[in-house]
Design a protein around this motif. Structure first.
Motif, PDB file in Angstrom:
ATOM      1  N   TYR A 135     -95.498  76.941 -30.433  1.00 11.31           N
ATOM      2  CA  TYR A 135     -96.363  78.016 -29.967  1.00 11.31           C
ATOM      3  C   TYR A 135     -95.552  79.306 -29.878  1.00 11.31           C
ATOM      4  CZ  TYR A 135     -98.954  81.128 -27.007  1.00 11.31           C
ATOM      5  OH  TYR A 135     -99.563  82.236 -26.527  1.00 11.31           O
ATOM      6  N   GLN A 136     -94.354  79.206 -29.321  1.00 15.60           N
ATOM      7  CA  GLN A 136     -93.508  80.378 -29.201  1.00 15.60           C
ATOM      8  C   GLN A 136     -92.047  79.973 -29.246  1.00 15.60           C
ATOM      9  OE1 GLN A 136     -93.542  82.368 -25.325  1.00 15.60           O
ATOM     10  NE2 GLN A 136     -94.227  80.467 -24.321  1.00 15.60           N
ATOM     11  N   MET A 137     -91.195  80.920 -29.601  1.00 20.77           N
ATOM     12  CA  MET A 137     -89.758  80.750 -29.522  1.00 20.77           C
ATOM     13  C   MET A 137     -89.183  81.938 -28.771  1.00 20.77           C
ATOM     14  SD  MET A 137     -88.467  79.200 -33.154  1.00 20.77           S
ATOM     15  CE  MET A 137     -86.818  78.953 -32.485  1.00 20.77           C
ATOM     16  N   GLY A 138     -88.030  81.717 -28.186  1.00 19.49           N
ATOM     17  CA  GLY A 138     -87.465  82.805 -27.410  1.00 19.49           C
ATOM     18  C   GLY A 138     -85.974  82.679 -27.210  1.00 19.49           C
ATOM     19  N   TRP A 139     -85.454  83.663 -26.508  1.00 19.00           N
ATOM     20  CA  TRP A 139     -84.038  83.726 -26.176  1.00 19.00           C
ATOM     21  C   TRP A 139     -83.870  83.825 -24.672  1.00 19.00           C
ATOM     22  CZ3 TRP A 139     -80.348  83.101 -29.835  1.00 19.00           C
ATOM     23  CH2 TRP A 139     -80.724  83.277 -31.173  1.00 19.00           C
ATOM     24  N   PHE A 140     -82.872  83.122 -24.192  1.00 22.74           N
ATOM     25  CA  PHE A 140     -82.442  83.197 -22.813  1.00 22.74           C
ATOM     26  C   PHE A 140     -80.947  83.466 -22.824  1.00 22.74           C
ATOM     27  CE2 PHE A 140     -86.149  81.447 -20.514  1.00 22.74           C
ATOM     28  CZ  PHE A 140     -86.881  80.973 -21.581  1.00 22.74           C
ATOM     29  N   ARG A 141     -80.433  83.868 -21.688  1.00 22.22           N
ATOM     30  CA  ARG A 141     -78.991  84.037 -21.573  1.00 22.22           C
ATOM     31  C   ARG A 141     -78.540  83.650 -20.181  1.00 22.22           C
ATOM     32  NH1 ARG A 141     -78.539  90.682 -21.824  1.00 22.22           N
ATOM     33  NH2 ARG A 141     -79.440  91.105 -19.750  1.00 22.22           N
ATOM     34  N   GLN A 142     -77.285  83.254 -20.109  1.00 21.00           N
ATOM     35  CA  GLN A 142     -76.703  82.881 -18.825  1.00 21.00           C
ATOM     36  C   GLN A 142     -75.309  83.467 -18.732  1.00 21.00           C
ATOM     37  OE1 GLN A 142     -76.747  78.672 -17.931  1.00 21.00           O
ATOM     38  NE2 GLN A 142     -76.586  79.084 -15.760  1.00 21.00           N
ATOM     39  N   ALA A 143     -75.163  84.380 -17.801  1.00 16.88           N
ATOM     40  CA  ALA A 143     -73.864  84.996 -17.551  1.00 16.88           C
ATOM     41  C   ALA A 143     -73.065  84.122 -16.595  1.00 16.88           C
ATOM     42  CB  ALA A 143     -74.051  86.390 -16.974  1.00 16.88           C
ATOM     43  N   PRO A 144     -71.752  84.241 -16.591  1.00 19.99           N
ATOM     44  CA  PRO A 144     -70.928  83.425 -15.692  1.00 19.99           C
ATOM     45  C   PRO A 144     -71.351  83.586 -14.249  1.00 19.99           C
ATOM     46  CG  PRO A 144     -69.556  84.543 -17.295  1.00 19.99           C
ATOM     47  CD  PRO A 144     -70.942  85.095 -17.468  1.00 19.99           C
ATOM     48  N   GLY A 145     -71.600  82.477 -13.595  1.00 20.61           N
ATOM     49  CA  GLY A 145     -71.943  82.502 -12.192  1.00 20.61           C
ATOM     50  C   GLY A 145     -73.371  82.911 -11.894  1.00 20.61           C
ATOM     51  N   LYS A 146     -74.184  83.071 -12.932  1.00 21.29           N
ATOM     52  CA  LYS A 146     -75.568  83.498 -12.715  1.00 21.29           C
ATOM     53  C   LYS A 146     -76.542  82.476 -13.305  1.00 21.29           C
ATOM     54  CE  LYS A 146     -74.680  88.467 -12.544  1.00 21.29           C
ATOM     55  NZ  LYS A 146     -75.094  89.795 -13.049  1.00 21.29           N
ATOM     56  N   GLU A 147     -77.781  82.595 -12.900  1.00 21.31           N
ATOM     57  CA  GLU A 147     -78.814  81.713 -13.420  1.00 21.31           C
ATOM     58  C   GLU A 147     -79.225  82.145 -14.831  1.00 21.31           C
ATOM     59  OE1 GLU A 147     -80.940  80.429  -9.181  1.00 21.31           O
ATOM     60  OE2 GLU A 147     -82.056  81.573 -10.691  1.00 21.31           O
ATOM     61  N   ARG A 148     -79.805  81.193 -15.538  1.00 20.73           N
ATOM     62  CA  ARG A 148     -80.303  81.509 -16.860  1.00 20.73           C
ATOM     63  C   ARG A 148     -81.429  82.534 -16.754  1.00 20.73           C
ATOM     64  NH1 ARG A 148     -80.917  76.674 -21.104  1.00 20.73           N
ATOM     65  NH2 ARG A 148     -78.780  76.470 -20.290  1.00 20.73           N
ATOM     66  N   GLU A 149     -81.414  83.485 -17.661  1.00 20.61           N
ATOM     67  CA  GLU A 149     -82.338  84.626 -17.608  1.00 20.61           C
ATOM     68  C   GLU A 149     -83.131  84.721 -18.910  1.00 20.61           C
ATOM     69  OE1 GLU A 149     -81.834  89.525 -17.232  1.00 20.61           O
ATOM     70  OE2 GLU A 149     -80.189  88.261 -17.919  1.00 20.61           O
ATOM     71  N   PHE A 150     -84.398  84.980 -18.788  1.00 21.61           N
ATOM     72  CA  PHE A 150     -85.250  85.180 -19.959  1.00 21.61           C
ATOM     73  C   PHE A 150     -84.901  86.512 -20.623  1.00 21.61           C
ATOM     74  CE2 PHE A 150     -88.888  84.956 -22.620  1.00 21.61           C
ATOM     75  CZ  PHE A 150     -89.520  86.197 -22.585  1.00 21.61           C
ATOM     76  N   GLY A 185     -86.353  87.327 -24.162  1.00 18.53           N
ATOM     77  CA  GLY A 185     -87.548  87.699 -24.902  1.00 18.53           C
ATOM     78  C   GLY A 185     -88.098  86.514 -25.656  1.00 18.53           C
ATOM     79  N   ALA A 186     -89.314  86.674 -26.154  1.00 20.44           N
ATOM     80  CA  ALA A 186     -89.949  85.579 -26.882  1.00 20.44           C
ATOM     81  C   ALA A 186     -90.935  86.132 -27.893  1.00 20.44           C
ATOM     82  CB  ALA A 186     -90.649  84.624 -25.922  1.00 20.44           C
ATOM     83  N   TYR A 234     -90.342  91.289 -24.112  1.00 21.68           N
ATOM     84  CA  TYR A 234     -88.939  91.357 -23.712  1.00 21.68           C
ATOM     85  C   TYR A 234     -88.818  91.515 -22.207  1.00 21.68           C
ATOM     86  CZ  TYR A 234     -88.425  92.541 -28.661  1.00 21.68           C
ATOM     87  OH  TYR A 234     -88.483  92.535 -30.031  1.00 21.68           O
ATOM     88  N   SER A 235     -87.672  91.145 -21.706  1.00 18.04           N
ATOM     89  CA  SER A 235     -87.373  91.442 -20.316  1.00 18.04           C
ATOM     90  C   SER A 235     -87.068  92.936 -20.206  1.00 18.04           C
ATOM     91  CB  SER A 235     -86.169  90.623 -19.842  1.00 18.04           C
ATOM     92  OG  SER A 235     -84.994  91.046 -20.511  1.00 18.04           O
ATOM     93  N   ASP A 236     -87.217  93.443 -19.015  1.00 21.35           N
ATOM     94  CA  ASP A 236     -86.970  94.868 -18.809  1.00 21.35           C
ATOM     95  C   ASP A 236     -85.520  95.231 -19.107  1.00 21.35           C
ATOM     96  OD1 ASP A 236     -89.182  95.160 -15.907  1.00 21.35           O
ATOM     97  OD2 ASP A 236     -89.583  95.210 -18.062  1.00 21.35           O
ATOM     98  N   SER A 237     -84.620  94.307 -18.877  1.00 22.64           N
ATOM     99  CA  SER A 237     -83.198  94.614 -19.029  1.00 22.64           C
ATOM    100  C   SER A 237     -82.787  94.824 -20.486  1.00 22.64           C
ATOM    101  CB  SER A 237     -82.355  93.495 -18.408  1.00 22.64           C
ATOM    102  OG  SER A 237     -82.607  92.258 -19.052  1.00 22.64           O
ATOM    103  N   VAL A 238     -83.574  94.327 -21.428  1.00 23.02           N
ATOM    104  CA  VAL A 238     -83.188  94.466 -22.839  1.00 23.02           C
ATOM    105  C   VAL A 238     -84.212  95.252 -23.649  1.00 23.02           C
ATOM    106  CG1 VAL A 238     -81.972  92.262 -22.683  1.00 23.02           C
ATOM    107  CG2 VAL A 238     -84.257  92.338 -23.687  1.00 23.02           C
ATOM    108  N   SER A 239     -85.351  95.533 -23.065  1.00 27.64           N
ATOM    109  CA  SER A 239     -86.411  96.225 -23.801  1.00 27.64           C
ATOM    110  C   SER A 239     -85.892  97.566 -24.321  1.00 27.64           C
ATOM    111  CB  SER A 239     -87.607  96.433 -22.878  1.00 27.64           C
ATOM    112  OG  SER A 239     -88.659  97.084 -23.565  1.00 27.64           O
ATOM    113  N   GLY A 240     -86.161  97.813 -25.581  1.00 32.17           N
ATOM    114  CA  GLY A 240     -85.710  99.049 -26.201  1.00 32.17           C
ATOM    115  C   GLY A 240     -84.359  98.936 -26.872  1.00 32.17           C
ATOM    116  N   ARG A 241     -83.626  97.871 -26.563  1.00 37.78           N
ATOM    117  CA  ARG A 241     -82.303  97.676 -27.169  1.00 37.78           C
ATOM    118  C   ARG A 241     -82.258  96.429 -28.046  1.00 37.78           C
ATOM    119  NH1 ARG A 241     -78.079  96.499 -24.005  1.00 37.78           N
ATOM    120  NH2 ARG A 241     -79.358  95.512 -22.376  1.00 37.78           N
ATOM    121  N   PHE A 242     -83.006  95.415 -27.678  1.00 37.04           N
ATOM    122  CA  PHE A 242     -83.015  94.153 -28.406  1.00 37.04           C
ATOM    123  C   PHE A 242     -84.324  94.022 -29.174  1.00 37.04           C
ATOM    124  CE2 PHE A 242     -80.011  91.511 -25.479  1.00 37.04           C
ATOM    125  CZ  PHE A 242     -79.055  92.530 -25.568  1.00 37.04           C
TER     126      PHE A 242
END
Length: 119
Positions: free
Chosen positions: A31-46, A48-49, A59-67
């Protein structure tokens, strides 16, 4: 279904990288595919999809316009073009696929690829 993410590496702040995710498996049709990321010491973060058939992307707000997420429907691949990278983008990036509608794709996961952005 198997997902394989690749393309990570070391880049300076302000630079760019392109990640790819290749899917394999019989009759792969999520149905959909997406990307998540996990920085050291942090939880996995969405990140985009993309809705696989329609191509709608969010996209998440943190990457919108750049990714930018794109997919090749015929090759079962998805890409993440990351521009204007910041040190806070440093993380292990995972691709994921969801077989049915849900807020996030989370039925299948790739192994992750490390992105390091130096300041």
């Amino acid at each position: 279904v198997q997902l394989q993410a690749f393309g990570g590496g070391l880049v300076q702040a302000g630079g760019f990288l392109r990640l790819s995710c290749a899917a394999s498996g019989r009759n792969f049709s999520p149905y959909q595919m997406g990307w998540f990321r996990q920085a050291p010491g942090k939880e996995r973060e969405f990140v985009g999809a993309v809705v696989w058939s329609a191509g709608n992307v969010r996209y998440s707000d943190s990457v919108s316009g750049r990714f930018t997420i794109s997919r090749d429907y015929t090759k079962s691949t998805m890409s993440l073009q990351m521009n204007s990278l910041k040190p806070e983008d440093t993380a292990v990036y995972y691709c994921a696929a969801g077989t049915h509608y849900s807020p996030y794709p989370n039925d299948y996961w790739g192994q992750g690829t490390l992105v390091t952005v130096s300041s």
